[in-house]
Design an enzyme around this catalytic site. Structure first.
Site, PDB file in Angstrom:
ATOM      1  N   LYS A  94      -2.508   4.664   7.445  1.00 28.04           N
ATOM      2  CA  LYS A  94      -2.713   5.280   8.641  1.00 28.04           C
ATOM      3  C   LYS A  94      -2.581   6.850   8.512  1.00 28.04           C
ATOM      4  O   LYS A  94      -1.708   7.227   7.967  1.00 28.04           O
ATOM      5  CB  LYS A  94      -1.598   4.786   9.578  1.00 28.04           C
ATOM      6  CG  LYS A  94      -1.860   3.348   9.919  1.00 28.04           C
ATOM      7  CD  LYS A  94      -0.625   2.778  10.813  1.00 28.04           C
ATOM      8  CE  LYS A  94       0.411   2.245   9.682  1.00 28.04           C
ATOM      9  NZ  LYS A  94       0.168   1.106   8.921  1.00 28.04           N
TER      10      LYS A  94
ATOM     11  N   ARG B 259       6.986   0.357   1.665  1.00 30.62           N
ATOM     12  CA  ARG B 259       6.790  -0.818   2.614  1.00 30.62           C
ATOM     13  C   ARG B 259       5.882  -1.753   2.191  1.00 30.62           C
ATOM     14  O   ARG B 259       4.986  -1.441   1.343  1.00 30.62           O
ATOM     15  CB  ARG B 259       6.037  -0.133   3.786  1.00 30.62           C
ATOM     16  CG  ARG B 259       7.095   0.914   4.626  1.00 30.62           C
ATOM     17  CD  ARG B 259       6.430   1.939   5.511  1.00 30.62           C
ATOM     18  NE  ARG B 259       6.046   2.978   4.578  1.00 30.62           N
ATOM     19  CZ  ARG B 259       5.088   3.950   5.134  1.00 30.62           C
ATOM     20  NH1 ARG B 259       4.729   3.928   6.365  1.00 30.62           N
ATOM     21  NH2 ARG B 259       4.874   4.886   4.367  1.00 30.62           N
TER      22      ARG B 259
ATOM     23  N   CYS C  12     -10.718  -8.195  15.378  1.00 30.62           N
ATOM     24  CA  CYS C  12      -9.507  -8.593  14.451  1.00 30.62           C
ATOM     25  C   CYS C  12     -10.042  -7.908  13.177  1.00 30.62           C
ATOM     26  O   CYS C  12     -10.934  -8.198  12.494  1.00 30.62           O
ATOM     27  CB  CYS C  12      -9.351  -9.882  14.303  1.00 30.62           C
ATOM     28  SG  CYS C  12      -7.789 -10.452  13.190  1.00 30.62           S
TER      29      CYS C  12
ATOM     30  N   ASP D 231      -6.909   4.199  10.427  1.00 26.56           N
ATOM     31  CA  ASP D 231      -6.444   3.345   9.154  1.00 26.56           C
ATOM     32  C   ASP D 231      -7.541   3.503   8.315  1.00 26.56           C
ATOM     33  O   ASP D 231      -8.397   3.130   8.477  1.00 26.56           O
ATOM     34  CB  ASP D 231      -6.157   1.956   9.460  1.00 26.56           C
ATOM     35  CG  ASP D 231      -5.197   1.134   8.662  1.00 26.56           C
ATOM     36  OD1 ASP D 231      -5.050   1.818   7.670  1.00 26.56           O
ATOM     37  OD2 ASP D 231      -4.487   0.381   9.061  1.00 26.56           O
TER      38      ASP D 231
ATOM     39  N   ARG E 285      -8.270  -8.632  10.176  1.00 31.52           N
ATOM     40  CA  ARG E 285      -8.349  -9.508   9.348  1.00 31.52           C
ATOM     41  C   ARG E 285      -9.214 -10.694   9.612  1.00 31.52           C
ATOM     42  O   ARG E 285      -8.779 -11.976   9.496  1.00 31.52           O
ATOM     43  CB  ARG E 285      -6.810 -10.050   9.174  1.00 31.52           C
ATOM     44  CG  ARG E 285      -5.889  -9.035   8.556  1.00 31.52           C
ATOM     45  CD  ARG E 285      -4.356  -9.483   8.242  1.00 31.52           C
ATOM     46  NE  ARG E 285      -3.988  -8.063   8.037  1.00 31.52           N
ATOM     47  CZ  ARG E 285      -2.889  -7.533   8.574  1.00 31.52           C
ATOM     48  NH1 ARG E 285      -2.667  -8.229   9.805  1.00 31.52           N
ATOM     49  NH2 ARG E 285      -2.445  -6.491   8.477  1.00 31.52           N
TER      50      ARG E 285
ATOM     51  N   ASP F 138     -10.924  -0.227  13.644  1.00 32.33           N
ATOM     52  CA  ASP F 138     -11.421  -0.563  12.371  1.00 32.33           C
ATOM     53  C   ASP F 138     -12.878  -0.890  12.266  1.00 32.33           C
ATOM     54  O   ASP F 138     -13.500  -1.228  13.474  1.00 32.33           O
ATOM     55  CB  ASP F 138     -10.613  -1.415  11.846  1.00 32.33           C
ATOM     56  CG  ASP F 138      -9.072  -0.794  11.417  1.00 32.33           C
ATOM     57  OD1 ASP F 138      -8.806   0.014  11.299  1.00 32.33           O
ATOM     58  OD2 ASP F 138      -8.304  -2.003  11.491  1.00 32.33           O
TER      59      ASP F 138
ATOM     60  N   ARG G   3       0.726  -1.067   0.149  1.00 35.04           N
ATOM     61  CA  ARG G   3       0.012  -0.057   0.059  1.00 35.04           C
ATOM     62  C   ARG G   3       0.780   1.274  -0.044  1.00 35.04           C
ATOM     63  O   ARG G   3       0.629   2.135  -0.966  1.00 35.04           O
ATOM     64  CB  ARG G   3      -0.892   0.095   1.307  1.00 35.04           C
ATOM     65  CG  ARG G   3      -1.763   1.167   1.330  1.00 35.04           C
ATOM     66  CD  ARG G   3      -2.587   1.209   2.410  1.00 35.04           C
ATOM     67  NE  ARG G   3      -3.593   0.148   2.043  1.00 35.04           N
ATOM     68  CZ  ARG G   3      -4.236  -0.969   2.825  1.00 35.04           C
ATOM     69  NH1 ARG G   3      -3.860  -0.610   4.264  1.00 35.04           N
ATOM     70  NH2 ARG G   3      -5.071  -1.550   2.470  1.00 35.04           N
ATOM     71  N   TYR G   4       1.864   1.470   0.961  1.00 35.98           N
ATOM     72  CA  TYR G   4       2.653   2.506   0.944  1.00 35.98           C
ATOM     73  C   TYR G   4       3.904   2.283  -0.001  1.00 35.98           C
ATOM     74  O   TYR G   4       4.398   1.096  -0.238  1.00 35.98           O
ATOM     75  CB  TYR G   4       3.232   2.574   2.379  1.00 35.98           C
ATOM     76  CG  TYR G   4       2.297   2.743   3.463  1.00 35.98           C
ATOM     77  CD1 TYR G   4       1.384   4.065   4.035  1.00 35.98           C
ATOM     78  CD2 TYR G   4       1.625   1.657   4.343  1.00 35.98           C
ATOM     79  CE1 TYR G   4       0.528   4.016   4.925  1.00 35.98           C
ATOM     80  CE2 TYR G   4       0.826   1.612   5.039  1.00 35.98           C
ATOM     81  CZ  TYR G   4       0.216   2.731   5.372  1.00 35.98           C
ATOM     82  OH  TYR G   4      -0.807   2.706   6.373  1.00 35.98           O
TER      83      TYR G   4
ATOM     84  N   CYS H 281      -3.102 -17.471  15.124  1.00 42.06           N
ATOM     85  CA  CYS H 281      -2.639 -16.817  16.314  1.00 42.06           C
ATOM     86  C   CYS H 281      -2.884 -17.457  17.652  1.00 42.06           C
ATOM     87  O   CYS H 281      -3.575 -18.456  17.671  1.00 42.06           O
ATOM     88  CB  CYS H 281      -3.781 -15.510  16.454  1.00 42.06           C
ATOM     89  SG  CYS H 281      -3.884 -14.325  15.216  1.00 42.06           S
TER      90      CYS H 281
ATOM     91  N   CYS I  15      -8.720 -12.108  18.767  1.00 47.50           N
ATOM     92  CA  CYS I  15      -9.549 -10.975  19.202  1.00 47.50           C
ATOM     93  C   CYS I  15     -10.677 -10.705  18.720  1.00 47.50           C
ATOM     94  O   CYS I  15     -10.592 -10.834  17.112  1.00 47.50           O
ATOM     95  CB  CYS I  15      -8.384  -9.641  19.002  1.00 47.50           C
ATOM     96  SG  CYS I  15      -6.633  -9.880  19.606  1.00 47.50           S
TER      97      CYS I  15
END
Length: 447
Positions: free
Chosen positions: A375, A137, A153, A368, A155, A331, A133-134, A146, A150
């Protein structure tokens, strides 16, 4: 003499706190501190919580949790360590419980602008598992597993097992995916910074972590590599007692330093109570061995959206050489509308936090931007309409000429505006109007 020179450890919980859970009352410190024991005894069913608490949790809570999981994008998986951090005498309001165990009774309707892949990570992939995206980066999604799940999440489209609401993306086998991912990073001349995430790097074997990190370092083009894991918060004993894994991370840090590549470990701690003596000991081990640790929190209503909680968190992290890096406005994720906070509340919280400690230990509060804007500092909006709850951000370094809209949670809006959001026509009009205002005020073309 050496003992006197050692600074006092800063943490919130110590001792055998897990023994407050009846099912763990006979668990030894040796077992509880064993990451393999924690993984083997992970809790994945509400009924297991009932069995462990042995009458110290209401049956209504278990039903509420079961119904919440049916509407959640993430299945349930927590470690005994996390279960032991929850105050079960006030579980419904507990900030640790709110992060991992969804209750149907607290869920409210999702915002109409919600999308499953809200950050458009699919749209920015240049290879399976590589999000570019950047400009300089890339995000390398090395695993979809994981140690805990959470409920908020980002994703949820791919991490963990299928739930009643989401069928997860299935990635290619690790060896195939990594080869094509590293090839894509190698071929992109612009990429000099890679975040290795997932999922969670804690779920990579030590040999895989070392192999993957070594390949990236040996590309000879990268300046920075960040390994992302929530593990320091949810399974900190792995750092101390899975020496093969920790030694692999330390070797990569040393290898990178020798070759001019900055290696860092990015973790995710949201509440002061998560900074136990296990976390402190693990952080100290990494610090002593030259591993840079940074923290990225998510701003969550009822967890860390108060000044006292965020201040305590920032100071605890700073005192233990875990640099507060980002605090993300939450998000858009299905089933967590009650956990999101408004842009206005994030702005005011940031204002109070800034100045309490050194600037480099003060997190940047960011959004984000939905749709792939990346961000953005919460203060940097082109327009913020508190009435409709819409903020508009430009991202000239990422998507020149594009505008990105972030909506405040429905619970922060007036009943009349909530009713407007229930109308498709009115919702489209509110978005159109705020984007037009942003174009006029920011002199930005495009949409």
């Amino acid at each position: 003499m050496l003992e006197a020179l050692t600074p006092p450890r800063q943490f919130t919980l110590s001792g055998d706190f897990w023994r407050q859970i009846p099912g763990y009352s006979e668990v030894s410190e040796q077992d509880f501190s064993d990451p393999a024991w924690q993984e083997r005894n992970s809790i994945m069913r509400p009924e297991k919580i009932r069995d462990l608490l042995q009458g110290n949790v209401a049956e209504q809570f278990i039903r509420d949790l079961s119904e919440g999981l049916s509407d959640s994008t993430m299945s349930m998986r927590i470690t005994p360590y996390i279960l032991s951090l929850i105050d079960w005498s006030a579980a419904k309001k507990d900030p640790i419980r709110r992060q991992f165990l969804p209750l149907k009774s607290e869920m409210i309707a999702a915002h109409p602008l919600l999308r499953l892949d809200s950050l458009n990570e699919h749209g920015d992939q240049i290879s399976e598992g590589v999000v570019h995206r950047y400009p300089d980066r890339a995000l390398f999604l090395a695993t979809d597993k994981c140690p805990v799940y959470c409920r908020f999440c980002t994703r949820s489209y791919s991490v963990g097992v299928d739930t009643p609401t989401v069928t997860k993306d299935r990635n290619a086998p690790v060896a195939d995916r990594w080869k094509s991912a590293i090839d894509a990073i190698r071929k992109s001349a612009a990429i000099v910074d890679v975040v290795v995430s997932g999922g969670d790097c804690f779920r990579l074997k030590a040999s895989h972590l070392l192999e993957l990190g070594s390949e990236l370092i040996n590309l000879g083009k990268l300046k920075r590599i960040r390994f992302a894991s929530k593990g320091l918060s949810v399974l900190p004993m792995k750092i101390m007692n899975d020496r093969a894994w920790t030694d692999a991370l330390i070797r990569l840090s040393d290898m990178g330093r020798a070759k001019g590549v900055e290696i860092s470990f990015h973790t995710h701690i949201n509440h002061p109570r998560e900074v136990t003596h296990y976390v402190v000991d693990a952080a100290r081990l990494l610090f002593t061995n030259g591993v840079m640790v940074r923290n990225q929190s998510v701003l969550l209503r009822g967890v860390n959206d108060g000044f006292s909680e965020m201040t305590r968190l920032v100071k605890l992290l700073s005192d233990n050489h875990i640099h507060p890096y980002y605090t993300y406005v939450c998000d858009l994720v299905s089933g967590i509308e009650d956990m999101r906070t408004s842009i206005d509340s994030a702005r005011h919280l940031e204002k109070h936090v800034r100045g309490i400690t050194a600037g480099y230990n003060t997190p940047l509060f960011v959004v984000d931007a939905p749709g792939g804007g990346g961000k953005r500092d919460v203060h940097s909006y082109e327009v913020y309409d508190k009435e409709t709850g819409l903020s508009v951000y430009a991202a000239p370094g990422v998507r020149p000429g594009k505008l990105f809209v972030y909506p405040d949670p429905l619970h922060s809006l007036s009943p009349g505006i909530v009713a407007d959001w229930a109308s498709d026509d009115r919702a489209r009009e509110m978005v159109r109007m705020v984007v037009e205002r942003a174009k006029m005020q920011g002199r930005i073309s495009g949409g």
